[in-house]
Design a protein around this motif. Sequence first.
Motif, PDB file in Angstrom:
ATOM      1  N   PRO A 193       0.841  -1.205   0.000  1.00 45.38           N
ATOM      2  CA  PRO A 193       0.000   0.000   0.000  1.00 45.38           C
ATOM      3  C   PRO A 193       0.875   1.254   0.000  1.00 45.38           C
ATOM      4  O   PRO A 193       2.037   1.215   0.442  1.00 45.38           O
ATOM      5  N   PRO A 194       0.354   2.373  -0.492  1.00 45.59           N
ATOM      6  CA  PRO A 194       1.191   3.570  -0.655  1.00 45.59           C
ATOM      7  C   PRO A 194       1.759   4.121   0.640  1.00 45.59           C
ATOM      8  O   PRO A 194       2.768   4.840   0.609  1.00 45.59           O
ATOM      9  N   GLU A 195       1.149   3.814   1.800  1.00 44.75           N
ATOM     10  CA  GLU A 195       1.684   4.362   3.048  1.00 44.75           C
ATOM     11  C   GLU A 195       3.051   3.775   3.403  1.00 44.75           C
ATOM     12  O   GLU A 195       3.773   4.315   4.243  1.00 44.75           O
ATOM     13  N   PHE A 196       3.437   2.664   2.734  1.00 47.21           N
ATOM     14  CA  PHE A 196       4.756   2.085   2.966  1.00 47.21           C
ATOM     15  C   PHE A 196       5.795   2.589   1.966  1.00 47.21           C
ATOM     16  O   PHE A 196       6.960   2.187   2.029  1.00 47.21           O
ATOM     17  N   ASN A 197       5.376   3.434   1.053  1.00 51.81           N
ATOM     18  CA  ASN A 197       6.301   4.099   0.134  1.00 51.81           C
ATOM     19  C   ASN A 197       5.628   5.396  -0.291  1.00 51.81           C
ATOM     20  O   ASN A 197       5.191   5.554  -1.423  1.00 51.81           O
ATOM     21  N   LEU A 198       5.534   6.322   0.654  1.00 55.71           N
ATOM     22  CA  LEU A 198       4.756   7.540   0.468  1.00 55.71           C
ATOM     23  C   LEU A 198       5.545   8.521  -0.392  1.00 55.71           C
ATOM     24  O   LEU A 198       6.381   9.278   0.091  1.00 55.71           O
ATOM     25  N   ARG A 199       5.256   8.494  -1.686  1.00 58.08           N
ATOM     26  CA  ARG A 199       5.932   9.354  -2.637  1.00 58.08           C
ATOM     27  C   ARG A 199       5.185  10.674  -2.828  1.00 58.08           C
ATOM     28  O   ARG A 199       5.786  11.715  -2.967  1.00 58.08           O
ATOM     29  N   ARG A 200       3.890  10.597  -2.905  1.00 53.66           N
ATOM     30  CA  ARG A 200       3.066  11.786  -3.132  1.00 53.66           C
ATOM     31  C   ARG A 200       2.450  12.177  -1.797  1.00 53.66           C
ATOM     32  O   ARG A 200       1.391  11.691  -1.416  1.00 53.66           O
ATOM     33  N   VAL A 201       3.110  13.047  -1.044  1.00 47.74           N
ATOM     34  CA  VAL A 201       2.682  13.310   0.323  1.00 47.74           C
ATOM     35  C   VAL A 201       1.382  14.103   0.390  1.00 47.74           C
ATOM     36  O   VAL A 201       0.751  14.167   1.447  1.00 47.74           O
ATOM     37  N   THR A 202       0.951  14.702  -0.729  1.00 50.54           N
ATOM     38  CA  THR A 202      -0.350  15.375  -0.729  1.00 50.54           C
ATOM     39  C   THR A 202      -1.494  14.384  -0.588  1.00 50.54           C
ATOM     40  O   THR A 202      -2.640  14.794  -0.369  1.00 50.54           O
ATOM     41  N   PRO A 247      -9.561   9.908   8.015  1.00 48.74           N
ATOM     42  CA  PRO A 247      -8.795   9.575   9.223  1.00 48.74           C
ATOM     43  C   PRO A 247      -8.371   8.117   9.352  1.00 48.74           C
ATOM     44  O   PRO A 247      -7.272   7.850   9.855  1.00 48.74           O
ATOM     45  N   LEU A 248      -9.192   7.181   8.929  1.00 48.40           N
ATOM     46  CA  LEU A 248      -8.867   5.775   9.121  1.00 48.40           C
ATOM     47  C   LEU A 248      -8.492   5.078   7.815  1.00 48.40           C
ATOM     48  O   LEU A 248      -8.558   3.855   7.703  1.00 48.40           O
ATOM     49  N   ASP A 249      -8.066   5.849   6.817  1.00 46.56           N
ATOM     50  CA  ASP A 249      -7.706   5.265   5.531  1.00 46.56           C
ATOM     51  C   ASP A 249      -6.356   4.567   5.556  1.00 46.56           C
ATOM     52  O   ASP A 249      -6.158   3.569   4.857  1.00 46.56           O
ATOM     53  N   ALA A 250      -5.403   5.092   6.293  1.00 52.62           N
ATOM     54  CA  ALA A 250      -4.036   4.586   6.181  1.00 52.62           C
ATOM     55  C   ALA A 250      -3.231   4.953   7.418  1.00 52.62           C
ATOM     56  O   ALA A 250      -3.623   5.807   8.211  1.00 52.62           O
ATOM     57  N   ARG A 251      -2.076   4.304   7.536  1.00 54.01           N
ATOM     58  CA  ARG A 251      -1.120   4.585   8.602  1.00 54.01           C
ATOM     59  C   ARG A 251       0.205   4.968   7.942  1.00 54.01           C
ATOM     60  O   ARG A 251       1.031   4.097   7.646  1.00 54.01           O
ATOM     61  N   PRO A 252       0.427   6.243   7.653  1.00 52.96           N
ATOM     62  CA  PRO A 252       1.667   6.637   6.977  1.00 52.96           C
ATOM     63  C   PRO A 252       2.895   6.125   7.730  1.00 52.96           C
ATOM     64  O   PRO A 252       3.065   6.406   8.915  1.00 52.96           O
ATOM     65  N   THR A 253       3.748   5.370   7.017  1.00 51.29           N
ATOM     66  CA  THR A 253       4.835   4.663   7.680  1.00 51.29           C
ATOM     67  C   THR A 253       6.202   5.007   7.123  1.00 51.29           C
ATOM     68  O   THR A 253       7.136   5.302   7.871  1.00 51.29           O
ATOM     69  N   ILE A 254       6.353   4.983   5.790  1.00 49.56           N
ATOM     70  CA  ILE A 254       7.654   5.256   5.172  1.00 49.56           C
ATOM     71  C   ILE A 254       7.510   6.403   4.180  1.00 49.56           C
ATOM     72  O   ILE A 254       6.799   6.281   3.175  1.00 49.56           O
ATOM     73  N   LEU A 255       8.162   7.507   4.471  1.00 50.97           N
ATOM     74  CA  LEU A 255       8.227   8.635   3.559  1.00 50.97           C
ATOM     75  C   LEU A 255       9.398   8.422   2.604  1.00 50.97           C
ATOM     76  O   LEU A 255      10.506   8.087   3.031  1.00 50.97           O
ATOM     77  N   HIS A 256       9.131   8.621   1.317  1.00 48.71           N
ATOM     78  CA  HIS A 256      10.182   8.446   0.303  1.00 48.71           C
ATOM     79  C   HIS A 256      10.013   9.553  -0.725  1.00 48.71           C
ATOM     80  O   HIS A 256       9.084   9.534  -1.527  1.00 48.71           O
ATOM     81  N   SER A 257      10.892  10.539  -0.690  1.00 48.81           N
ATOM     82  CA  SER A 257      10.720  11.709  -1.551  1.00 48.81           C
ATOM     83  C   SER A 257      12.042  12.174  -2.143  1.00 48.81           C
ATOM     84  O   SER A 257      13.033  12.342  -1.418  1.00 48.81           O
TER      85      SER A 257
END
Length: 271
Positions: free
Chosen positions: A176-185, A192-202
Amino acid sequence: MRDGILYVAAGPDYLDLAERSARSFRALNPGLAIDIFTDGTPEPGLFDRVEPIPAGATAKLASLPESRFERTLYLDCDTLALAPLGDIFALLDRFELAVAHDMRRTSALIREGHAERPPYAFPQMNCGVLLYRRSPAVSHFLADWQRRYLAAGRKRDQITFRDQLWASDLRFYVLPPEFNLRRVTMLDAWEPLDARPTILHSHRLVQHLRGAAERIEGLDQLLPEERLALAQEWKAFPQAEGAPADRRFHLAEAAAGDDATIGADGVAPVA
């Protein structure tokens, strides 16, 4: 050792980024081993093991097969931890590899192929966050990836990774995108309960190495800049202005055509 994080850093600038990333992951994941392959001398005590970069197609492709862990989370240097990794390694009890889709999937940059011609619905993957386990199948996959990379003569390893994954029988999972958060927007769009942002990658975490005056240190600085960049990018497609929300994406794709250089910063985006 069973589980661990792996970095590959060639040159002092990328070693500096890897150290910053490693500090963030160590703070939120105490007890998890963190190794690095590098040609430099890291901060003492930060990494559990420091190894020289082996010879191979690239520093990254040569290092991946040499991980000492049974289950490895490889991270690019332009990553930061936003939350504990939780049970991510449990994916490898069922799958041999896990990776996230690349962004900008209708661009010529991300549609680019080589030997294989997968459908649009099987896009390039972003290989900056790569979870894999030690097995004969994975060893064969990584070796073949290096072979394909050298044969293709392309700089971006995602092109041949997609080829190899399409041609392979390897059991893999799309993160899921929260494990490779490329588009932080996406943080603005999620409920609120859609995801758990975990790994930022920018790639903006390395913008100071590419001529930008400001070095971005974390999400608080990154998110406002990404919001501005998003607005600027849509301005590059006046054809889409005023169109229905879904239709404007199709209009932008048609306007871009095969142009891989269109981006918010006016250069080809780093995938």
